[in-house]
Design a protein around this motif. Structure first.
Motif, PDB file in Angstrom:
ATOM      1  N   UNK A   1     -19.744  28.260 -31.929  1.00  0.00           N
ATOM      2  CA  UNK A   1     -20.433  29.499 -32.159  1.00  0.00           C
ATOM      3  C   UNK A   1     -21.527  29.382 -33.192  1.00  0.00           C
ATOM      4  N   UNK A   2     -21.541  28.361 -33.765  1.00  0.00           N
ATOM      5  CA  UNK A   2     -22.530  28.144 -34.965  1.00  0.00           C
ATOM      6  C   UNK A   2     -23.982  27.875 -34.223  1.00  0.00           C
ATOM      7  N   UNK A   3     -25.191  28.608 -34.924  1.00  0.00           N
ATOM      8  CA  UNK A   3     -26.257  28.418 -34.773  1.00  0.00           C
ATOM      9  C   UNK A   3     -26.615  26.961 -35.084  1.00  0.00           C
TER      10      UNK A   3
ATOM     11  N   UNK B   1     -21.546  36.670 -44.520  1.00  0.00           N
ATOM     12  CA  UNK B   1     -22.172  35.654 -43.677  1.00  0.00           C
ATOM     13  C   UNK B   1     -21.967  34.233 -44.134  1.00  0.00           C
ATOM     14  N   UNK B   2     -22.021  33.366 -42.971  1.00  0.00           N
ATOM     15  CA  UNK B   2     -21.456  32.044 -43.332  1.00  0.00           C
ATOM     16  C   UNK B   2     -22.475  31.251 -44.000  1.00  0.00           C
ATOM     17  N   UNK B   3     -23.897  31.689 -44.061  1.00  0.00           N
ATOM     18  CA  UNK B   3     -24.691  31.088 -45.169  1.00  0.00           C
ATOM     19  C   UNK B   3     -24.305  31.195 -46.386  1.00  0.00           C
ATOM     20  N   UNK B   4     -23.515  32.122 -47.029  1.00  0.00           N
ATOM     21  CA  UNK B   4     -23.281  32.375 -48.226  1.00  0.00           C
ATOM     22  C   UNK B   4     -22.020  31.182 -48.851  1.00  0.00           C
TER      23      UNK B   4
ATOM     24  N   UNK C   1     -26.515  22.080 -38.528  1.00  0.00           N
ATOM     25  CA  UNK C   1     -27.070  20.902 -39.282  1.00  0.00           C
ATOM     26  C   UNK C   1     -26.256  20.866 -40.920  1.00  0.00           C
ATOM     27  N   UNK C   2     -26.436  22.282 -41.156  1.00  0.00           N
ATOM     28  CA  UNK C   2     -25.842  22.328 -42.777  1.00  0.00           C
ATOM     29  C   UNK C   2     -24.463  21.806 -42.777  1.00  0.00           C
ATOM     30  N   UNK C   3     -23.871  22.381 -41.930  1.00  0.00           N
ATOM     31  CA  UNK C   3     -22.463  22.171 -41.674  1.00  0.00           C
ATOM     32  C   UNK C   3     -21.978  20.486 -41.748  1.00  0.00           C
ATOM     33  N   UNK C   4     -22.777  19.842 -40.769  1.00  0.00           N
ATOM     34  CA  UNK C   4     -22.928  18.223 -40.832  1.00  0.00           C
ATOM     35  C   UNK C   4     -23.140  17.505 -42.175  1.00  0.00           C
TER      36      UNK C   4
ATOM     37  N   UNK D   1     -15.091  28.030 -44.674  1.00  0.00           N
ATOM     38  CA  UNK D   1     -16.274  28.845 -44.983  1.00  0.00           C
ATOM     39  C   UNK D   1     -17.217  28.986 -43.685  1.00  0.00           C
ATOM     40  N   UNK D   2     -17.321  27.997 -42.965  1.00  0.00           N
ATOM     41  CA  UNK D   2     -18.247  27.813 -41.744  1.00  0.00           C
ATOM     42  C   UNK D   2     -17.408  28.382 -40.460  1.00  0.00           C
ATOM     43  N   UNK D   3     -15.994  28.043 -40.356  1.00  0.00           N
ATOM     44  CA  UNK D   3     -15.390  28.379 -39.321  1.00  0.00           C
ATOM     45  C   UNK D   3     -14.244  29.133 -39.604  1.00  0.00           C
ATOM     46  N   UNK D   4     -14.385  30.373 -39.980  1.00  0.00           N
ATOM     47  CA  UNK D   4     -13.040  31.033 -40.493  1.00  0.00           C
ATOM     48  C   UNK D   4     -12.039  31.261 -39.559  1.00  0.00           C
TER      49      UNK D   4
END
Length: 472
Positions: free
Chosen positions: A15-17, A97-100, A22-25, A239-242
């Motif tokens: 469910x990530x945009x 928010x995930x961005x933080x 891309x940031x996650x990778x 952080x990305x997939x709590x």
């Protein structure tokens, strides 16, 4: 049509945009890069003595050390990794928010990699542990600046800081004592030979000793430093997939429910034994009931309820520990042991790392060991003392390093392989020829790196968090 994020290996539907994927990778690649750098930066210390004393050729020593680093991470548990995670405000991150979280993770990783690469290039044995912990403190401070609250767990930071400060001092002292023992009690002349030339190899017995100590340092380095990479990777995932990684969804709900029910029964039994004493059983039972309620609601897509369940499990564990630590209460020995076992099992719900995470970090550390080792080996072998390293000094420093790191891992505390080993060599050099036997210039460089690492990594992480925060 499934989105790009649905096809990320090991993760399923995220469910990530697309920008966040891309940031996650990028973050995943950065943590692999950090552990790879850690391999050729810190692990070079493990092979320095065995290569320098000609016990093993580099072409054999490096893969050998890499393999045992891999085994150290793979079998070393996750106590150190979870200790690292407790430095940062995970609970606050999961509610923002995930961005933080992305900004914090990137700041920690890039600050750590930048300082590690710089000191490696200059051939200065510098601690990856200090670097990473400084970066995490810096990111936590920046987080507090923007969002308030408790950005850094200062209690955990103090505990880790003490471990990092005391371990090289202990390493130095133990190396001095062990070297004196070898000189005055063992008196095996061949141990004190300084090798010269490619064909000047140690006798078989000494070679076996040096290879054994190298193996032990490599293994314990993996079990300690490798866990830091596991902790960093878990920080990224949480952080990305709590909802997916805040708790271990693979533990059956029935098992967790059984442990919560049994814990409740044991606490009620303890309360009955301690009537009139300060044991608020109603509050304890309420906490357990809340955890049981949210157990049925938590799942891999519901961030809110999964986050609440994590908090409640942590609260139950903390409350049980307070009860067990209260020496004024009467608790049957068998009940106390059951409470301890249940809290250990419940902790696995919130303190875990998937097998693929451990494997990825193990492989990264092992491969990194095989590259870039030479600069650090020369510093360790030739530049800490005014004389070149002899067999006894090499074995002494590695015995001390392996035992210190192994004990620290058992207690779940991170230590610096670099500083423990280099202080061990310094101690062995002092025991051989007094303080004049130390190379002051190299020690100043190592000391300077030791003093500067924390403040530099803190400032770097703060600045990087502020930069990334502009894009949130």
């Amino acid at each position: 049509m499934p989105s790009f994020c649905n096809i990320i290996p090991f993760l399923g539907n995220t469910d990530l945009s697309t920008p966040l994927v891309i940031i996650f990778i990028v973050c995943l690649l950065a943590v692999v890069g950090f552990e790879f750098v850690n391999g050729f930066h810190d692990t070079a210390n493990a092979v320095a003595t065995v290569i320098y004393t000609k016990a093993l050729k580099p072409v054999i020593a490096i893969p050998w050390s890499g393999f045992w680093n891999f085994m150290g991470v793979f079998t070393g548990g996750i106590a150190v990794a979870m200790g690292i995670l407790k430095l940062v405000p995970l609970d606050a991150l999961m509610s923002l928010p995930i961005g933080v979280g992305a900004a914090m993770v990137l700041a920690v990783l890039l600050a750590s990699i930048a300082w590690n690469l710089g000191t490696w290039y200059l051939g200065i044995p510098c601690s990856s542990s200090h670097t990473m912990i400084g970066a995490m403190i810096g990111a936590g401070l920046a987080f507090t600046w923007y969002y308030g609250g408790k950005g850094v767990n200062w209690g955990k930071a103090e505990e880790i800081g003490l471990s990092l400060i005391l371990s090289p001092i202990i390493g130095f002292g133990l190396a001095v004592l062990l070297m004196y023992f070898l000189k005055h009690i063992v008196k095996y002349h061949a141990l004190f030979h300084i090798p010269h030339g490619e064909n000047d190899r140690p006798p078989l017995l000494i070679r076996g000793l040096l290879i054994t100590t190298c193996t032990l340092v490599s293994f314990f380095h993996g079990s300690n430093d490798g866990q830091k990479g596991v902790g960093l990777l878990m920080l990224i995932l949480i952080a990305f997939l709590p909802a997916k990684f805040a708790v271990n969804h693979h533990i059956p709900n029935d098992k967790v429910l059984f442990q919560l029910n049994q814990t409740e029964q044991l606490l009620q039994k303890t309360a009955a034994l301690n009537q009139g004493k300060r044991l608020d059983i109603t509050t304890l039972v309420t906490k357990i009931d809340k955890a049981k309620f949210h157990l049925s609601l938590k799942n891999e897509t519901d961030k809110k309820n999964t986050y609440l369940f994590r908090k409640q499990i942590e609260d139950v564990i903390a409350s049980v520990k307070v009860v067990r630590a209260d020496k004024t209460l009467i608790i049957h020995k068998a009940d106390d042991q059951l409470l301890a076992d249940n809290t250990t099992e419940l902790a696995k719900v919130v303190e875990f790392a998937p097998l693929w995470v451990v494997l990825l970090i193990s492989i990264s550390l092992g491969l990194g060991t095989m590259i870039g080792w030479k600069r650090i080996v020369v510093t360790i072998g030739e530049k800490i003392g005014n004389e070149h390293l002899n067999y006894a000094q090499g074995a002494t420093s590695e015995i001390v390093a392996a035992s210190t790191i192994g004990l620290s891992t058992a207690f779940g505390l991170p230590v610096s392989t670099t500083h423990v080993l280099s202080s061990g060599i310094a101690g062995a050099m002092v025991a051989s020829g007094g303080r004049k036997n130390l190379n002051n210039n190299t020690l100043k460089n190592i000391g300077l790196a030791w003093v500067l690492t924390l403040p530099v990594s803190i400032v770097l992480a703060i600045l990087l968090f502020m930069l990334f925060h502009l894009f949130i």
